[in-house]
Design a protein around this motif. Structure first.
Motif, short mmCIF file in Angstrom:
data_model
loop_
_atom_site.label_atom_id
_atom_site.label_comp_id
_atom_site.label_asym_id
_atom_site.label_seq_id
_atom_site.Cartn_x
_atom_site.Cartn_y
_atom_site.Cartn_z
N ARG A 129 0.84 -1.21 0.00
CA ARG A 129 0.00 0.00 0.00
C ARG A 129 0.87 1.26 0.00
O ARG A 129 0.54 2.25 -0.67
CB ARG A 129 -0.94 -0.01 1.21
CG ARG A 129 -2.11 -0.98 1.08
CD ARG A 129 -3.20 -0.66 2.08
NE ARG A 129 -2.75 -0.79 3.47
CZ ARG A 129 -2.82 -1.90 4.17
NH1 ARG A 129 -3.31 -3.01 3.63
NH2 ARG A 129 -2.40 -1.92 5.43
N ALA A 130 1.96 1.22 0.74
CA ALA A 130 2.87 2.37 0.76
C ALA A 130 3.51 2.58 -0.61
O ALA A 130 3.66 3.71 -1.08
CB ALA A 130 3.95 2.16 1.83
N LEU A 131 3.87 1.48 -1.26
CA LEU A 131 4.46 1.58 -2.59
C LEU A 131 3.47 2.20 -3.58
O LEU A 131 3.82 3.08 -4.37
CB LEU A 131 4.88 0.19 -3.07
CG LEU A 131 6.10 -0.41 -2.39
CD1 LEU A 131 6.18 -1.91 -2.64
CD2 LEU A 131 7.38 0.27 -2.86
N ILE A 132 2.22 1.75 -3.52
CA ILE A 132 1.20 2.28 -4.42
C ILE A 132 0.96 3.76 -4.16
O ILE A 132 0.80 4.56 -5.08
CB ILE A 132 -0.10 1.46 -4.27
CG1 ILE A 132 0.11 0.04 -4.81
CG2 ILE A 132 -1.26 2.14 -5.00
CD1 ILE A 132 -1.02 -0.92 -4.47
N ARG A 133 0.97 4.13 -2.89
CA ARG A 133 0.76 5.54 -2.54
C ARG A 133 1.90 6.41 -3.10
O ARG A 133 1.66 7.48 -3.67
CB ARG A 133 0.67 5.68 -1.01
CG ARG A 133 0.56 7.10 -0.51
CD ARG A 133 0.02 7.13 0.91
NE ARG A 133 0.69 6.18 1.77
CZ ARG A 133 1.86 6.41 2.37
NH1 ARG A 133 2.48 7.57 2.19
NH2 ARG A 133 2.40 5.50 3.16
N HIS A 134 3.14 5.95 -2.94
CA HIS A 134 4.27 6.74 -3.43
C HIS A 134 4.40 6.68 -4.94
O HIS A 134 5.07 7.54 -5.54
CB HIS A 134 5.56 6.26 -2.76
CG HIS A 134 5.70 6.73 -1.34
ND1 HIS A 134 5.99 8.03 -1.02
CD2 HIS A 134 5.55 6.06 -0.16
CE1 HIS A 134 6.04 8.16 0.30
NE2 HIS A 134 5.77 6.98 0.84
N ALA A 135 3.77 5.69 -5.57
CA ALA A 135 3.79 5.63 -7.04
C ALA A 135 3.09 6.82 -7.66
O ALA A 135 3.24 7.07 -8.87
CB ALA A 135 3.15 4.32 -7.52
N ALA A 136 2.35 7.58 -6.88
CA ALA A 136 1.69 8.79 -7.39
C ALA A 136 2.70 9.80 -7.90
O ALA A 136 2.33 10.71 -8.65
CB ALA A 136 0.83 9.41 -6.29
N SER A 137 3.97 9.66 -7.52
CA SER A 137 4.99 10.59 -8.00
C SER A 137 5.43 10.27 -9.43
O SER A 137 6.16 11.05 -10.05
CB SER A 137 6.21 10.56 -7.08
OG SER A 137 6.83 9.28 -7.10
N LEU A 138 5.02 9.11 -9.95
CA LEU A 138 5.38 8.71 -11.31
C LEU A 138 4.44 9.36 -12.33
O LEU A 138 3.32 9.74 -12.00
CB LEU A 138 5.29 7.18 -11.45
CG LEU A 138 6.22 6.34 -10.58
CD1 LEU A 138 5.81 4.87 -10.66
CD2 LEU A 138 7.67 6.52 -11.03
N PRO A 139 4.88 9.46 -13.58
CA PRO A 139 3.95 9.90 -14.63
C PRO A 139 2.74 8.97 -14.67
O PRO A 139 2.83 7.81 -14.31
CB PRO A 139 4.80 9.77 -15.91
CG PRO A 139 6.21 9.87 -15.44
CD PRO A 139 6.25 9.23 -14.09
N ARG A 140 1.60 9.48 -15.10
CA ARG A 140 0.34 8.74 -14.98
C ARG A 140 0.39 7.32 -15.58
O ARG A 140 -0.05 6.38 -14.92
CB ARG A 140 -0.78 9.56 -15.64
CG ARG A 140 -2.16 8.93 -15.50
CD ARG A 140 -2.53 8.70 -14.04
NE ARG A 140 -2.64 9.94 -13.31
CZ ARG A 140 -3.76 10.64 -13.17
NH1 ARG A 140 -4.88 10.19 -13.71
NH2 ARG A 140 -3.78 11.76 -12.49
N PRO A 141 0.91 7.09 -16.80
CA PRO A 141 0.92 5.72 -17.33
C PRO A 141 1.75 4.77 -16.47
O PRO A 141 1.36 3.62 -16.23
CB PRO A 141 1.53 5.88 -18.73
CG PRO A 141 1.30 7.31 -19.09
CD PRO A 141 1.42 8.06 -17.80
N GLN A 142 2.90 5.25 -16.01
CA GLN A 142 3.76 4.41 -15.17
C GLN A 142 3.14 4.18 -13.79
O GLN A 142 3.27 3.10 -13.22
CB GLN A 142 5.15 5.04 -15.05
CG GLN A 142 6.01 4.92 -16.30
CD GLN A 142 5.52 5.80 -17.43
OE1 GLN A 142 4.98 6.91 -17.20
NE2 GLN A 142 5.68 5.34 -18.66
N GLN A 143 2.48 5.21 -13.26
CA GLN A 143 1.79 5.05 -11.98
C GLN A 143 0.74 3.95 -12.08
O GLN A 143 0.62 3.10 -11.19
CB GLN A 143 1.12 6.36 -11.57
CG GLN A 143 0.29 6.25 -10.29
CD GLN A 143 -0.52 7.51 -10.01
OE1 GLN A 143 -0.33 8.54 -10.67
NE2 GLN A 143 -1.44 7.44 -9.08
#
Length: 238
Positions: free
Chosen positions: A154-168
């Motif tokens: 869950r923490a990884l998914i939350r921090h993935a918000a910093s990636l560009p939208r397709p990569q997120q």
């Protein structure tokens, strides 16, 4: 030559039986779609490329690192070896039988046939998946009290918000378990490095920077020691 070794040698030229044996052994660890992915990996990188026994150790290391089975290399090797020695009538159907694949030469395609469509492993995917699998394996052995694998993801998914939208989107699908393979291209110095940064920030938040550093170091050492070319260059992503 022993009976077991003789059986192994006789099956070097029987790719269908080898794939059925792999599927039988791997079914104890993976769901059916991932078993097929793992067998496809054998076809792409090992089938018809030297003696079966010589490729098996490398294959088991690659499966352990890339499919979340870190630490089970020897166990996988033994189960596959036993499956190869077993009565073929007790093995499951070839997981790739729905698509033409056979030829008189192992690893080649008959004229006019269409190669099976494998999940596309984009640039950097093998290394990143193996790196995360190594981290998860370490955490499973030494999780702090109150910290669960689900909370880490869950923490990884939350921090993935910093990636560009397709990569997120691709990373979130993968970490949530909705897909078994990370989609897209993740090159070193680009999105691959950004994904590694996301992993580090999430781990540092949960474990503290000292333990996060130690976890990363151990994962890097593991991949570099694997001898698998696609994994040994993991430092390029850091």
């Amino acid at each position: 030559m022993s009976g077991g070794a003789s059986t192994m040698a006789s099956r070097d030229n029987d790719p269908v039986t080898v794939r059925r044996a792999l599927a039988h052994a791997l079914a104890e660890y993976l769901e059916a779609p991932r078993v097929r992915d793992a067998v496809m990996l054998w076809c792409q990188q090992f089938q018809g490329r030297g003696a079966l026994f010589l490729g098996l150790s490398r294959y088991c290391r690659q499966i352990a690192d890339g499919f979340g089975l870190a630490g089970k290399e020897a166990e996988l090797h033994l189960r596959i070896f036993r499956a190869l020695q077993s009565d073929p009538r007790r093995l499951p159907d070839d997981p790739l039988s729905s698509q033409p694949f056979e030829s008189t030469e192992p690893g080649s395609l008959p004229p006019g046939s269409v190669a099976p469509v494998a999940p596309r492993l984009g640039e950097g995917v093998a290394a990143l998946q193996a790196f995360f699998a190594a981290i998860e394996a370490q955490l499973s052995r030494d999780l702090p009290v109150g910290l669960t694998p689900a909370r880490v993801r869950r923490a990884l998914i939350r921090h993935a918000a910093s990636l560009p939208r397709p990569q997120q989107h691709a990373a979130s699908l993968w970490w949530s378990g909705q897909v078994s393979t990370l989609d897209g291209d993740w090159p070193a110095g680009g999105h691959g490095t950004l994904l590694i940064n996301v992993m580090y920030v999430a781990l540092a938040e949960l474990l503290g920077p000292v333990r996060a550093d130690a976890c990363f170091t151990q994962a890097v050492d593991r991949l570099e020691a694997s001898g698998v070319p696609a994994l040994t260059g993991i430092r390029r992503y850091l």
